[in-house]
Design a protein around this motif. Sequence first.
Motif, PDB file in Angstrom:
ATOM      1  N   GLU A 318       1.015  -0.697  -0.116  1.00 50.36           N
ATOM      2  CA  GLU A 318       0.011   0.485  -0.257  1.00 50.36           C
ATOM      3  C   GLU A 318       0.718   1.177   0.217  1.00 50.36           C
ATOM      4  O   GLU A 318       2.221   1.183   0.657  1.00 50.36           O
ATOM      5  CB  GLU A 318      -0.968   0.262   0.896  1.00 50.36           C
ATOM      6  N   ILE A 319       0.530   2.367  -0.929  1.00 48.16           N
ATOM      7  CA  ILE A 319       1.088   3.093  -0.648  1.00 48.16           C
ATOM      8  C   ILE A 319       0.727   4.790  -0.744  1.00 48.16           C
ATOM      9  O   ILE A 319      -0.480   4.367  -1.283  1.00 48.16           O
ATOM     10  CB  ILE A 319       2.422   3.128  -2.476  1.00 48.16           C
ATOM     11  N   ASP A 320       1.055   5.520  -0.588  1.00 50.04           N
ATOM     12  CA  ASP A 320       0.772   6.843  -0.694  1.00 50.04           C
ATOM     13  C   ASP A 320       1.413   7.912  -1.142  1.00 50.04           C
ATOM     14  O   ASP A 320       2.375   8.276  -0.614  1.00 50.04           O
ATOM     15  CB  ASP A 320       0.787   7.406   1.273  1.00 50.04           C
ATOM     16  N   LEU A 321       0.518   8.410  -2.230  1.00 48.33           N
ATOM     17  CA  LEU A 321       0.452   8.685  -3.854  1.00 48.33           C
ATOM     18  C   LEU A 321       1.275  10.372  -2.882  1.00 48.33           C
ATOM     19  O   LEU A 321       2.477  11.489  -3.635  1.00 48.33           O
ATOM     20  CB  LEU A 321       0.037   9.103  -4.236  1.00 48.33           C
ATOM     21  N   GLU A 322       1.182  11.236  -1.763  1.00 52.73           N
ATOM     22  CA  GLU A 322       1.305  12.430  -0.941  1.00 52.73           C
ATOM     23  C   GLU A 322       2.389  12.147  -0.438  1.00 52.73           C
ATOM     24  O   GLU A 322       2.974  13.400   0.054  1.00 52.73           O
ATOM     25  CB  GLU A 322       0.995  12.485   0.206  1.00 52.73           C
ATOM     26  N   ASP A 323       3.106  11.109  -0.119  1.00 56.21           N
ATOM     27  CA  ASP A 323       4.764  10.847  -0.214  1.00 56.21           C
ATOM     28  C   ASP A 323       5.824  11.393  -0.824  1.00 56.21           C
ATOM     29  O   ASP A 323       6.679  11.610  -0.784  1.00 56.21           O
ATOM     30  CB  ASP A 323       5.307   9.787   0.088  1.00 56.21           C
ATOM     31  N   CYS A 324       5.273  11.749  -1.997  1.00 55.42           N
ATOM     32  CA  CYS A 324       5.562  11.870  -3.348  1.00 55.42           C
ATOM     33  C   CYS A 324       5.706  14.090  -3.207  1.00 55.42           C
ATOM     34  O   CYS A 324       7.694  14.151  -3.420  1.00 55.42           O
ATOM     35  CB  CYS A 324       5.875  11.657  -4.514  1.00 55.42           C
ATOM     36  N   GLU A 325       5.124  13.953  -2.062  1.00 57.30           N
ATOM     37  CA  GLU A 325       5.340  15.547  -2.001  1.00 57.30           C
ATOM     38  C   GLU A 325       6.074  15.665  -1.655  1.00 57.30           C
ATOM     39  O   GLU A 325       6.403  16.840  -0.873  1.00 57.30           O
ATOM     40  CB  GLU A 325       4.595  16.129  -2.151  1.00 57.30           C
ATOM     41  N   ARG A 326       5.458  15.160   0.203  1.00 53.26           N
ATOM     42  CA  ARG A 326       7.069  14.970   0.706  1.00 53.26           C
ATOM     43  C   ARG A 326       8.050  15.252   0.707  1.00 53.26           C
ATOM     44  O   ARG A 326       9.100  16.067   1.299  1.00 53.26           O
ATOM     45  CB  ARG A 326       6.067  13.581   2.386  1.00 53.26           C
TER      46      ARG A 326
END
Length: 357
Positions: A318-326
């Motif tokens: 499970e990935i959280d695409l907001e981690d890219c922005e973080r």
Amino acid sequence: MPQKLTVAVAQARTRSDLPSTLAALKRITAHAASQGVQLILFPEAYLGGYPRTCDFGAAVGARGAHGREQFLKYFQSAVDLGDTPAGAGDDWVERKLPTAPGKSSRGDGTREYLEQVAQETGVFIATGLIEKAAGTLYCSMVFVDPSCDRLANAFWFPVEKTGSERLVWGQGSAATLKAVTTEINGVKLTIGGAICWENFMPLLRQSLYSQNVNLYLAPTADARDTWLPLMRTIGGEGRTFVLSSNQCVRYNELPSWITDHAATQEDGSRYVCRGGSSIVGPMGEVLAGPIWEVAVDDTIDGEDAASSQNHDGLAISEIDLEDCERGRLDMDVAGSYSRNDAFKLTVEGLDLNPPPF
């Protein structure tokens, strides 16, 4: 809303013919869907096959007759998606190309089959394949979006072939490196990708980073232990999630048209490709895998279809695409960290601006 998605890489092998491989893709995708997977990546050349160990009877200045027969078998096993040698772009995607009299679609039906599997399972499918157009083979990747009644995109890869691949594959256009956007259950994705050793090309990687991809797909045929460090570099460098899928194949699982002409008698149980499929996060961290010496085909076709994650040839995360922005707080190689006042990248025929939603 949360930008979380469950993704998977399938460490699967090409079967004896295209219908069998397509059927396996369907079973694997349904199996992944039962575990909550919303997007799945299959390996390089999964449909059509990667002709590992085959020399096609070629040497500098010479061709063997058996090699032409091998190429005939390989050509016949490839996929016809109904595109054109120059690449018809949106006209092909939107089914605007003419069809033959009496037929409702172009190609051999593979496109329609993939679309049906995606719609039935609700899973976004990305797969490597060997595509034939006119008299040439291309190592390609297609994206199949279950929210559409069409393929999302097709990449005519490789932009650059490696080693002996240059003998049997044509060279693709850089214009096909365009990222695509989609939404899966409200999660916004900008998806791009490169096949195998194209990922070693810094400028090609930069062309994808420039389009602000948050999901980077890297199907491969490279089973060396040096592959994972490259995937980790891409994840951390591009602040993107990276999915990489490879086949796991023993010698006796190669097509007979390859093994029948082998120079030496091989041990049939020997691995000619051990796999190494993995999922990497936007800080370069390994989220799943690498998987070695197991194919998902074997587990779902056997009695134990509920093997634990990452051990049945199907790596899931499970990935959280907001981690890219973080991650872009301190690194954005296409923006604040790129020094675009000093360095410029242009790609012939490719708009590097991020695609609009």
